[in-house]
Design a protein around this motif. Sequence first.
Motif: not given
Length: 804
Positions: A741-765
């Motif tokens: 969906x197109x809802x926004x998921x973000x952090x109040x400091x505008x930092x990238x909200x995805x762990x990098x790297x992820x623990x499983x190796x798969x990405x998140x868009x």
Amino acid sequence: MAISTPYKSSTISTVSGTTLTTSGATFDAGDVGRLIVLTSGDGELQHRKITSYTSGTEVEVDHAWDTTPWLDTVQDVEPAVGDSFVVSYIESDAAFTGEASVTAAGEQVRIFRLTVESGAYVHISNMQVDLRSLNVEIGSGAGIIFGWYKYIAGEDAQVTDSCHIIDDATGTTGNQFGKGSAAGSDFGMLDIYGGIIMINHGGSGNFWRLYHDNNPDTCQARIINVQCFGNPGIGCRIDGYRSIFIAETVGADNSAGACNARTAVSRVSITAINGRQAGYVWLNITGGGPAGRLVFPRLNGLAKVIRCAADGHSGTNVMEVVAKKAELDQIPVFIEASRTPTGDHIFRYGNLMKPSYVDATNSTISDTIKTSVIDVTGTTVDTESVITSTRTELFIRHTDLETSNGNMVLGDSNSTLYAPYKLNSFAFGKQISSANISAEEYYGATLTILEDLVLSESTKATIDAYTELETPEKFYDFAHVWLYDNYSGEAETLVSRSGTTIDAGSLDVEIDPLAASVFAYSATKITIKATTFTGNITTTGTVTQLNSAVVLGSITDALGTRATRQYTVNNLVFGSRIQVYNVTTAAEIYNDVVSATSYSAQYIEGVDITEGDEIRVRATYHNGLTAYLAFTANTSASAAGFSVKADQQIDTVYASIGKDGSTLTMFAADYVNNEIDIVVGQNFLGQELYARVCYFISTEDGIRQFVGAFTALDGANYVNDVSVLDCYLNNNTPFNIVQEDSVRLYKSNNAYPIRNPTSGGGGIDIVWREKVFVTETTTSGLTASESDKLTNIEGLTKLIPATL
């Protein structure tokens, strides 16, 4: 010759004050001035003067039958219906003057020989009387009364119409006044009210014989307010619990003593002037002697008070001696014992007490007053429940003297001291009154019993009906009532109360919601029934809480001081989870689901929470398709605890999503790493993530860490407030996952909200960079206020000509 029949006799029909009616004898006007003498019942031997004639069956007497003419004496009583009485002869009656040895002329009567018996009473007043007591016999149930008196309420009566009596028995010895000639007869009554008695016996060992061989309580000798002259002077051997001897002896030398009492008498008052021995009481103690009472309201000028004669002084005997100690201390000899007794004979010196009671308004107290008299050894010697505001007269011993050979005074080494006394008195609703009594003189004080202003309830029945004692007020009230119901002379109440604090002294206190009774007391412990006691308790014993009993207040006991406080969270949505957290100490106090709309709990002051600590309260709710926004409030703990009123609001964004967050299990909370993990390798909706977070904060760990960390600004923008918790989205799988969906998921400091790297190796868009605007498809897009303004403008422009 003898007078052996009554002048008149009958029985009582009614008595009311001074009015007496009869069903037998017929009264007439000639009876005025005569005496009525009771011959049966509790008032036997009492007599009153007839003052007026009403009818053949009704007369008035000079004062009521239950009023007593002389203080410190046995109390007169009102006769009962059916009691018998006789009417007296007077000196002018033919039955009296017809006796061969009796003459009456003018104001003089001469009695050289006379016998009265079998119900005959003779009243002689205002006369000079010459008699030879050796030849006068008074049988049982008969008597002679000289003179009379005027009743004065609250004082000794005033003698009137007295006689001047000269008893001439020169050269005689032995007993004077006989006991009557009828078969089985014994001495009856001799009363002398006032006047002068001249005794000229001359012989040795002679005295008036005024006692009963068989039943001393059926005779009476009252020698009252007389002056006795002559040698050897008056000497009366008397019996009878109603007998009174009040005399002044002048110049007498009678070795028999003025009053030779064989049994208990009602009162003895002696004043001796210029006499070597006369005036004291001589106890001729035969076969153990009388165990009775001698009353000396006044003593003056005596060389000795009591003489114990030698005749068979044996056996066990206690004689109560009532006198003023200050006067006894001035007399050289209290007891003269002419030989060592062979048995135990004790003279119990003391005095009488008869206090009355009033309340703070000086009014008599109608409620029952429970009283105890306690001697110096701590022994309770008497108890009485007073229902008439006046305690029954009581003898209280000051000193016990065991007789021995030789003279004794009160200070002799063989004496035992029992004074002073405590008189403790207690009435419901009143304070305990405690009075000190020296027993050195008569105690007839009026005691004021004050209200117990600590009681919170003035009706005893209401207190009796208490089912729990959950407050200091109820605790004190019931302790007051229990002590009253079980009073045994205590000088203080079991507990005291000051405001909201109970002081139990040194008693242990148990608080038990399952106690068998609402209040129980033993010598060392009080048990009260209460589930939650709100107030303070102090004692040098111990306070124990049984069966989950709670004390909301402070406890000070042998273990120290500890205070229990209570906190409350109310106005909750039923089924909410709440967390209580001490911000000051960074410690969680409570975290659980509450199946109610409020929650209360207790804590020990200074353990988990201390007065002044900052406390944070959170409340969350999630159930299926319904969730409430997290509620948070901060407060301070006070001396009374703390209370928070929740204000939970429905989460409309969650409701619009229409999914149960508890079922969206592709998301898992990682509270250790501050992450939300995607644990299923499939695409997701941003709205599903928010719904899952609403579920997380309703869990034990979630309410601790995620509350306030995620907020729905609207239905399309969801922010992680990093000032609360810097949280990341993590992919635990090896698959690349896309937000669909197109809802926004973000952090109040505008930092990238995805762990990098992820623990499983798969990405998140995900959608995270720009704000997503929500459009309205069924409205103008204006707010309600803006729409109203536009409508108003359209209406006004129609009035402008250029627009037409």
